[in-house]
Design a protein around this motif. Sequence first.
Motif, PDB file in Angstrom:
ATOM      1  N   LYS A 147       0.608  -1.239  -0.056  1.00 23.83           N
ATOM      2  CA  LYS A 147       0.482   0.021  -0.190  1.00 23.83           C
ATOM      3  C   LYS A 147       0.857   1.423  -0.083  1.00 23.83           C
ATOM      4  N   ASP A 148       2.333   0.861   0.387  1.00 24.82           N
ATOM      5  CA  ASP A 148       2.814   2.492   0.692  1.00 24.82           C
ATOM      6  C   ASP A 148       3.551   2.687  -0.223  1.00 24.82           C
ATOM      7  N   ILE A 149       4.037   1.864  -1.223  1.00 24.49           N
ATOM      8  CA  ILE A 149       4.602   2.105  -2.791  1.00 24.49           C
ATOM      9  C   ILE A 149       3.601   2.798  -3.926  1.00 24.49           C
ATOM     10  N   SER A 150       2.083   1.698  -4.222  1.00 19.52           N
ATOM     11  CA  SER A 150       0.838   2.849  -4.425  1.00 19.52           C
ATOM     12  C   SER A 150       0.909   3.761  -4.112  1.00 19.52           C
ATOM     13  N   HIS A 151       0.800   4.042  -2.677  1.00 18.02           N
ATOM     14  CA  HIS A 151       0.851   5.997  -2.537  1.00 18.02           C
ATOM     15  C   HIS A 151       1.950   6.619  -2.266  1.00 18.02           C
ATOM     16  N   ALA A 152       2.727   6.003  -2.578  1.00 25.08           N
ATOM     17  CA  ALA A 152       3.744   6.659  -2.836  1.00 25.08           C
ATOM     18  C   ALA A 152       4.146   7.370  -4.369  1.00 25.08           C
ATOM     19  N   ILE A 153       3.065   6.095  -5.247  1.00 23.00           N
ATOM     20  CA  ILE A 153       3.787   6.311  -6.491  1.00 23.00           C
ATOM     21  C   ILE A 153       2.723   7.388  -6.858  1.00 23.00           C
ATOM     22  N   THR A 154       1.066   7.517  -6.160  1.00 23.38           N
ATOM     23  CA  THR A 154       0.436   8.933  -6.723  1.00 23.38           C
ATOM     24  C   THR A 154       0.837  10.339  -5.638  1.00 23.38           C
ATOM     25  N   ALA A 155       1.763  10.255  -4.980  1.00 23.38           N
ATOM     26  CA  ALA A 155       1.984  11.224  -3.725  1.00 23.38           C
ATOM     27  C   ALA A 155       2.959  12.166  -5.131  1.00 23.38           C
ATOM     28  N   GLN A 156       3.603  11.300  -6.029  1.00 27.27           N
ATOM     29  CA  GLN A 156       5.077  12.078  -6.255  1.00 27.27           C
ATOM     30  C   GLN A 156       4.041  12.247  -7.854  1.00 27.27           C
ATOM     31  N   VAL A 157       4.086  11.184  -8.425  1.00 26.61           N
ATOM     32  CA  VAL A 157       3.427  11.209 -10.461  1.00 26.61           C
ATOM     33  C   VAL A 157       1.952  11.397 -10.051  1.00 26.61           C
ATOM     34  N   THR A 158       1.748  12.868 -11.191  1.00 26.53           N
ATOM     35  CA  THR A 158       0.717  13.201 -11.519  1.00 26.53           C
ATOM     36  C   THR A 158      -0.251  12.519 -12.668  1.00 26.53           C
TER      37      THR A 158
END
Length: 295
Positions: A147-158
């Motif tokens: 889940k953290d990896i998934s959330h990191a993607i949406t936090a850093q990529v638009t």
Amino acid sequence: MTHLAITHKTHYRFRNTIALGPHRMMLRPRETRDLTLLSFKLDIWPEALIDWSHDVAGNTVASASFPSTTRELEITARMLVDLRAPVWPVFPIAASATSYPFSYAPDELTDLGALATPQYCDQQKRLLGWVEPLVAARPTDTLALLKDISHAITAQVTYRERETEGTQGPLETLDRGWGTCRDFAVLFAEAVRTLGFGARLVSGYLFDPRQDRIGTTKAGATHAWVEVFIPGAGWIAFDPTNRSVGSANLVAVAAARNIHQISPVSGSFAGRDTDFLSLNVTVNVCAEVANYSRD
């Protein structure tokens, strides 16, 4: 249980009369314990000879050949499905895999094969450098890490729509800082594979009744996400575009190692590049309130 009616239309137009080459279509949903296919109808114009088969991953493939020439090609898939996936799923992860790192059983590792191996060249190990800091500790909770990896993607990529075909590589998406749902899925799959997880790319449809999810356009579109294999639970869906876990609102059509293997429609024609005029794709996914019988 949600009854969904899905219509997927693909329309090609050509400037001159051309001969169509073989076309490969992956449009029939994959049935699971959470999804039942009630009916499916594939219409193609001009008339085509169609053969049905399953590929190495168990996806249903329709292969079409065209005896006549044409200036247009229209492919329409209509389907009715029952979607039963819970919004808040509980996954029966095996005790041996609840904490990361864990080891797959020898048979699992053999069968996962390339699904547990990164598919993009990264000699400088930049992707490992990006994902490694997300591992809070060793050991750490497996599901929380994913889940953290998934959330990191949406936090850093638009998220940004892109009309052109193709998918960005994972490092290209990180460098650009934007991408489509296909790009998000590829980045997530490669990141978790770098950590030793088995993952596969999935294409299909997104049901968005509240119009609050990302990944569809006004005309509708196919969607892409990832499934990660966790012992005990099996394949768990992760949609990094929407930061969601589980198959609620997702209708899977095809799954494979590489995003290029699950294109809904692919084919060729004999002619000049200037003969091609346009490609228009529309997808409609809506809830149905009717009684169905299985075809």
